[in-house]
Structure formats: C-alpha cells, structure tokens
Design a protein around this motif. Structure first.
Motif, PDB file in Angstrom:
ATOM      1  N   ARG A 285      15.306  -3.444  31.708  1.00  0.00           N
ATOM      2  CA  ARG A 285      16.246  -4.446  31.616  1.00  0.00           C
ATOM      3  C   ARG A 285      15.762  -5.795  32.269  1.00  0.00           C
ATOM      4  NH1 ARG A 285      19.155  -1.821  36.227  1.00  0.00           N
ATOM      5  NH2 ARG A 285      18.493  -3.007  37.916  1.00  0.00           N
ATOM      6  N   ASP A 286      14.568  -5.876  32.665  1.00  0.00           N
ATOM      7  CA  ASP A 286      13.800  -7.023  33.214  1.00  0.00           C
ATOM      8  C   ASP A 286      13.055  -7.772  32.282  1.00  0.00           C
ATOM      9  OD1 ASP A 286      14.846  -6.487  35.898  1.00  0.00           O
ATOM     10  OD2 ASP A 286      13.343  -5.679  36.712  1.00  0.00           O
ATOM     11  N   ILE A 287      12.657  -7.127  30.876  1.00  0.00           N
ATOM     12  CA  ILE A 287      11.645  -7.557  30.225  1.00  0.00           C
ATOM     13  C   ILE A 287      12.639  -8.888  29.502  1.00  0.00           C
ATOM     14  CG2 ILE A 287      10.968  -7.448  27.746  1.00  0.00           C
ATOM     15  CD1 ILE A 287       9.456  -6.068  29.965  1.00  0.00           C
ATOM     16  N   GLY A 288      13.840  -8.714  29.281  1.00  0.00           N
ATOM     17  CA  GLY A 288      14.734  -9.977  28.583  1.00  0.00           C
ATOM     18  C   GLY A 288      14.815 -11.081  29.404  1.00  0.00           C
ATOM     19  N   GLY A 289      14.416 -11.005  30.618  1.00  0.00           N
ATOM     20  CA  GLY A 289      14.628 -12.289  31.588  1.00  0.00           C
ATOM     21  C   GLY A 289      13.530 -13.286  31.331  1.00  0.00           C
ATOM     22  N   VAL A 290      12.266 -12.317  31.229  1.00  0.00           N
ATOM     23  CA  VAL A 290      10.991 -13.335  31.210  1.00  0.00           C
ATOM     24  C   VAL A 290      10.945 -14.014  29.767  1.00  0.00           C
ATOM     25  CG1 VAL A 290       9.598 -11.548  30.454  1.00  0.00           C
ATOM     26  CG2 VAL A 290       8.533 -13.596  31.449  1.00  0.00           C
ATOM     27  N   SER A 301      16.257 -20.515  21.608  1.00  0.00           N
ATOM     28  CA  SER A 301      17.433 -19.531  21.922  1.00  0.00           C
ATOM     29  C   SER A 301      16.944 -17.792  21.412  1.00  0.00           C
ATOM     30  CB  SER A 301      18.505 -19.690  21.506  1.00  0.00           C
ATOM     31  OG  SER A 301      18.726 -19.589  19.957  1.00  0.00           O
ATOM     32  N   VAL A 302      17.272 -16.903  22.227  1.00  0.00           N
ATOM     33  CA  VAL A 302      16.934 -15.629  21.869  1.00  0.00           C
ATOM     34  C   VAL A 302      18.196 -14.876  21.178  1.00  0.00           C
ATOM     35  CG1 VAL A 302      15.979 -13.582  22.767  1.00  0.00           C
ATOM     36  CG2 VAL A 302      15.462 -15.739  23.971  1.00  0.00           C
ATOM     37  N   VAL A 303      17.879 -14.055  20.189  1.00  0.00           N
ATOM     38  CA  VAL A 303      18.756 -13.189  19.333  1.00  0.00           C
ATOM     39  C   VAL A 303      19.073 -12.071  20.218  1.00  0.00           C
ATOM     40  CG1 VAL A 303      19.108 -11.923  17.387  1.00  0.00           C
ATOM     41  CG2 VAL A 303      17.808 -14.159  17.321  1.00  0.00           C
ATOM     42  N   ARG A 304      20.651 -11.897  20.251  1.00  0.00           N
ATOM     43  CA  ARG A 304      21.059 -10.652  21.035  1.00  0.00           C
ATOM     44  C   ARG A 304      21.382  -9.482  20.378  1.00  0.00           C
ATOM     45  NH1 ARG A 304      24.294 -13.539  26.049  1.00  0.00           N
ATOM     46  NH2 ARG A 304      22.925 -15.364  26.562  1.00  0.00           N
ATOM     47  N   VAL A 321      15.464  -2.087  24.322  1.00  0.00           N
ATOM     48  CA  VAL A 321      14.581  -3.025  25.211  1.00  0.00           C
ATOM     49  C   VAL A 321      15.213  -4.416  24.798  1.00  0.00           C
ATOM     50  CG1 VAL A 321      12.523  -3.936  25.876  1.00  0.00           C
ATOM     51  CG2 VAL A 321      12.691  -1.505  25.120  1.00  0.00           C
ATOM     52  N   PRO A 322      16.405  -4.931  25.448  1.00  0.00           N
ATOM     53  CA  PRO A 322      16.844  -6.238  25.182  1.00  0.00           C
ATOM     54  C   PRO A 322      15.967  -7.126  25.249  1.00  0.00           C
ATOM     55  CG  PRO A 322      18.411  -4.905  26.202  1.00  0.00           C
ATOM     56  CD  PRO A 322      17.384  -4.095  26.181  1.00  0.00           C
ATOM     57  N   HIS A 323      16.222  -8.492  24.625  1.00  0.00           N
ATOM     58  CA  HIS A 323      15.312  -9.554  24.808  1.00  0.00           C
ATOM     59  C   HIS A 323      15.812 -10.771  25.697  1.00  0.00           C
ATOM     60  CE1 HIS A 323      13.804  -7.636  21.083  1.00  0.00           C
ATOM     61  NE2 HIS A 323      12.804  -7.267  21.955  1.00  0.00           N
ATOM     62  N   TYR A 324      17.127 -10.503  26.080  1.00  0.00           N
ATOM     63  CA  TYR A 324      17.660 -11.603  26.561  1.00  0.00           C
ATOM     64  C   TYR A 324      18.146 -11.168  28.230  1.00  0.00           C
ATOM     65  CZ  TYR A 324      21.700  -8.544  25.617  1.00  0.00           C
ATOM     66  OH  TYR A 324      22.687  -7.394  25.392  1.00  0.00           O
ATOM     67  N   ALA A 325      18.325 -12.294  29.061  1.00  0.00           N
ATOM     68  CA  ALA A 325      18.526 -11.945  30.303  1.00  0.00           C
ATOM     69  C   ALA A 325      19.820 -11.288  30.735  1.00  0.00           C
ATOM     70  CB  ALA A 325      18.265 -13.350  31.200  1.00  0.00           C
ATOM     71  N   LYS A 326      19.829 -10.657  31.995  1.00  0.00           N
ATOM     72  CA  LYS A 326      21.049 -10.139  32.429  1.00  0.00           C
ATOM     73  C   LYS A 326      21.570  -9.066  31.414  1.00  0.00           C
ATOM     74  CE  LYS A 326      22.284 -14.225  35.052  1.00  0.00           C
ATOM     75  NZ  LYS A 326      23.364 -15.264  35.503  1.00  0.00           N
ATOM     76  N   ASN A 327      20.806  -8.223  30.870  1.00  0.00           N
ATOM     77  CA  ASN A 327      21.584  -7.188  30.217  1.00  0.00           C
ATOM     78  C   ASN A 327      21.522  -6.125  30.890  1.00  0.00           C
ATOM     79  OD1 ASN A 327      18.703  -5.459  29.866  1.00  0.00           O
ATOM     80  ND2 ASN A 327      17.948  -7.227  29.413  1.00  0.00           N
ATOM     81  N   LYS A 328      22.082  -4.687  30.214  1.00  0.00           N
ATOM     82  CA  LYS A 328      22.295  -3.646  31.067  1.00  0.00           C
ATOM     83  C   LYS A 328      21.502  -2.425  30.433  1.00  0.00           C
ATOM     84  CE  LYS A 328      27.077  -5.064  32.232  1.00  0.00           C
ATOM     85  NZ  LYS A 328      28.505  -4.876  32.001  1.00  0.00           N
ATOM     86  N   ALA A 329      20.151  -2.749  30.215  1.00  0.00           N
ATOM     87  CA  ALA A 329      19.387  -1.797  29.592  1.00  0.00           C
ATOM     88  C   ALA A 329      19.085  -0.776  30.695  1.00  0.00           C
ATOM     89  CB  ALA A 329      17.978  -2.314  29.106  1.00  0.00           C
ATOM     90  N   ILE A 341       8.526  -3.876  21.696  1.00  0.00           N
ATOM     91  CA  ILE A 341       9.027  -5.085  22.333  1.00  0.00           C
ATOM     92  C   ILE A 341       9.023  -6.100  20.936  1.00  0.00           C
ATOM     93  CG2 ILE A 341       8.870  -7.509  23.778  1.00  0.00           C
ATOM     94  CD1 ILE A 341       7.643  -5.490  25.867  1.00  0.00           C
ATOM     95  N   GLU A 342      10.120  -6.782  20.487  1.00  0.00           N
ATOM     96  CA  GLU A 342      10.247  -7.704  19.293  1.00  0.00           C
ATOM     97  C   GLU A 342      11.297  -8.749  19.303  1.00  0.00           C
ATOM     98  OE1 GLU A 342      12.120  -5.127  16.006  1.00  0.00           O
ATOM     99  OE2 GLU A 342      11.659  -3.507  17.502  1.00  0.00           O
TER     100      GLU A 342
END
Length: 400
Positions: A285-290, A301-304, A321-329, A341-342
């Motif tokens: 879940r930390d991947i999306g934040g960076v 902006s990042v597609v969700r 593996v979501p690409h945005y912050a504060k996700n619940k992966a 990662i894409e």
C-alpha cells in the motif's frame, strides 16, 4: 493455360527510414503493361502486392528502382482506399477527446491465429475468454511465493516479452496503424513460441493494447494511422512455458509537444521511484504514495481505476498494487513475490471512462495520459526488474 494466370512471388525492399515496401513479380502473357512511374515508358511486369490485397486497380513497375522512386506518391492510393473502407463504429458517442476509433466496415475481424504447437493459457480457447484459473482464486489475498524453478521460468518469459516490445516499438512511426503494430507484436510473439496473453483474455480481440493520446489503457488496435505528435503506449504480455511476462512503455510518434514530453518523462520517474522502494518488508500500500506525490508535484494526476498486480502462472492475481496514496492494499513484499507496477498518469484530472467497446479507457476530460510497466521479482536483497531493457543502459525507448 498459362496465358490466363498471373504468378506472384514476394520481394522485400527497404525504402529509407526503415520503411519496408513489398513488391510482387507479375508474369503477364499476351499483354503489355507500362511502368507507372512518371516519365518512364518501359514495359512493366512488377505489380504492387498491397494493391492486390486491397483489390485495387493493378499498378505496374518496370523494376525496383522505379517502384522505390514512386513509393512516396503511390502509397497514398492504399491509404485512400483504406480510409474509404473504414467507419467510426459509434458515430453518436460523445468522445472526451480528439481520438476516434477507425474500424473496417465489416468489423475488426477474427482473432489472429496462433500455431497449435504453442502452449496456450486456459482462456485462449474459451468462447468468452474466461480465465478460469484466475476466477478460481478471485478475492484471495494470498500471494504466491515462487520457488527457484518458477522464478527461472518467469525470468525467461519476461526476457521474451521485452524482446517483443522492443521489436514492436521499432515499427512505430507516423502513418503506421495500430493494427499494424498488433501484427508486428503477434508475429514477434509467435516467432518466440509465445502466446500473446491479451488475445481473447476476457474476450479482448487483439494481441497487444495500444493506447494513443487520451487513452489511459486497454486501447484496441484499429486502422487509425499514428500521427506526428501522438504519444502511444504499447502494452505487451506473452505466455511461455506456463508463465506470463508483462510490461509497457509510452513512446513518441515523430515530434511531440513539450507538455507531452514532460508528462511521459514524469510518468517514467514515477515508476522508477516506486521500484526503488521495492524490497522485502515494504508494504504494497506504500507504493502509491510515492507515485502520487511525484505526479502531483508536477500538476499531474494518477488514475485510480487500475492497479499493478501479481503475475506468474496467472495473468492477474494477488497482490493488488494501487498507484495512489492512502489506499488499502493488503500484503508485505517477501522474496519470491512477483508483481507489476504500472502507473497511469494524466495531464488533467484522474477520472476515466470507458468507450462502448468495454475496453478502451480514456481520460474524462480528454487530456493525455502516459504509462510505464515492469514485471518485478522480490529477492533476498531487494528487487529484480525482469522486463528491463537489455540495451541503452535499461532506459525506455522515448529517451533514445
């Protein structure tokens, strides 16, 4: 009676800038044809095979020199014919941007054939393309840990996928249709004894996803020629020896504007920063934040709607593996985990919508979108990028 038949054989010629032209030798008995090149009146027996394929009026040339000198003019006869035989499949649809699909009048046609000796995933021959093995574990958060032999097979298929992408990327140029890119990808896959994974996956009708300009992902190749200034993402996945390898890159078509260059560059930086985080113990879940921080800092902006995914014997599986912050992966990286990662990054807002084909995702505001993808394997000491380009110091094609 030979006087009533034409006999053809193919000759390949390269005509500047890597453009390939084909010629067919036509034996004509009892008739005299004159070379179509302006100013040449020689007898001609060489016929353009593209005219034959498109059922156009025959055009003859006396030799390859005349054919090559006439190509820059003659090729437009092919394009005019192709445009006349194509349609916009949804003329009443409200598009968000300038891109329009261009289909043959009789539809996209059948799936490209794959030789029977090539191993196929379970969905390849399913009438609706259902990936039954994926569906059996849908909803599970269990992440498979690959053993040494499985890791070896995954490395092999990822190397092959990279080769297919590199070969397809070399075909990109103004005037080339995305359908032609699909042909190149398909043939490059089959040549390596690989099944092109997108083909019939949940009914997808082609062997590669080609996403142009405002298309976020899952663009279906069609008859639209690429134009100078376009950006195009080619998303390649192949299946070999029981495993899938997946990657994509966004490339420039001719000369693109500065805004598009900055979008593509920033998107590549986003995936690079995300990969740098990958090691045992990192939370998915930390991947999306960076990724989101780096994109937002540039006004992007990042597609969700879409995310990275686990990959091995299954095309798409845990982890998400979501690409945005504060996700619940769910999940923590462990040695033996394989995933992609894409990130999809938009020049405007992050909202997307889907065309009536139920595949092509586009930005809701019509702004351009870029994406990069790699298949990754967590090791004891960090991460291996299995689909990394093996030349040019690993850099993507847009940097060439």
């Amino acid at each position: 009676d030979l006087s009533s038949h034409y006999h053809y054989y193919s000759i390949i010629s390269v005509i500047g800038n890597g453009v390939v032209a084909k010629m067919a030798d036509t034996v004509v008995v009892g008739e005299r044809e004159t070379c179509a090149t302006i100013g040449c009146e020689n007898d001609a027996k060489l016929q353009c095979p593209t005219c034959i394929k498109l059922n156009l009026k025959p055009t003859y040339f006396c030799d390859q020199t005349c054919f090559k000198s006439s190509w820059s003019v003659h090729k437009f006869e092919h394009k005019s014919s192709q445009i006349e035989s194509t349609v916009n499949p949804w003329p009443g649809y409200q598009y968000t941007g300038q891109l329009r699909p261009i289909y043959p009048r009789d539809g996209l046609g059948p799936l490209r054939p794959v030789p029977g000796h090539i191993e196929r995933p379970d969905y390849a021959d399913h009438p609706e393309g259902h990936p039954l093995s994926e569906m059996a574990v849908r909803g599970s958060n269990d992440i498979v840990v690959l053993n040494e032999e499985e890791q070896r097979k995954l490395r092999v298929v990822c190397r092959l996928a990279r080769e297919v992408l590199d070969e397809t990327a070399r075909a990109i140029a103004p005037g080339v249709t995305t359908d032609e890119l699909d042909r190149v990808c398909h043939e490059a896959s089959v040549k390596r004894n690989c099944y092109p994974s997108p083909l019939n996956y949940r009914g997808f009708p082609r062997s590669v996803c080609t996403s142009v300009n405002e298309v976020v992902c899952h663009g279906i190749p069609d008859m639209r020629p690429l134009r100078d200034g376009d950006i195009v993402n080619i998303d390649i996945t192949v299946y070999h020896d029981g495993f899938h390898g997946d990657l994509n890159e966004t490339l420039f078509v001719g000369e693109v504007d500065d805004e598009s260059r900055k979008l593509v560059q920033r998107t590549y930086e986003c995936i690079s920063k995300a990969i740098q985080m990958c090691r045992p113990g990192t939370k998915y879940r930390d991947i999306g934040g960076v990724i989101q921080r780096h994109a937002n800092a540039a006004g992007l902006s990042v597609v969700r709607s879409y995310c990275g995914h686990g990959i091995h014997r299954l095309f798409h599986t845990a982890p998400n593996v979501p690409h945005y912050a504060k996700n619940k992966a769910v999940g923590v990286m462990r040695p033996g985990h394989a995933f992609t990662i894409e990130p999809m990054v938009n020049a405007g807002g992050w909202d997307d919508q889907t065309w009536p084909d139920r595949w092509t995702s586009v930005t809701k505001d019509g702004s351009r979108s870029a994406q990069f993808e790699q298949t990754l394997l967590i090791t004891e000491n960090g991460v291996d990028i299995l689909t990394l380009r093996q030349t040019h110091n690993g850099q993507p094609h847009f940097m060439d």
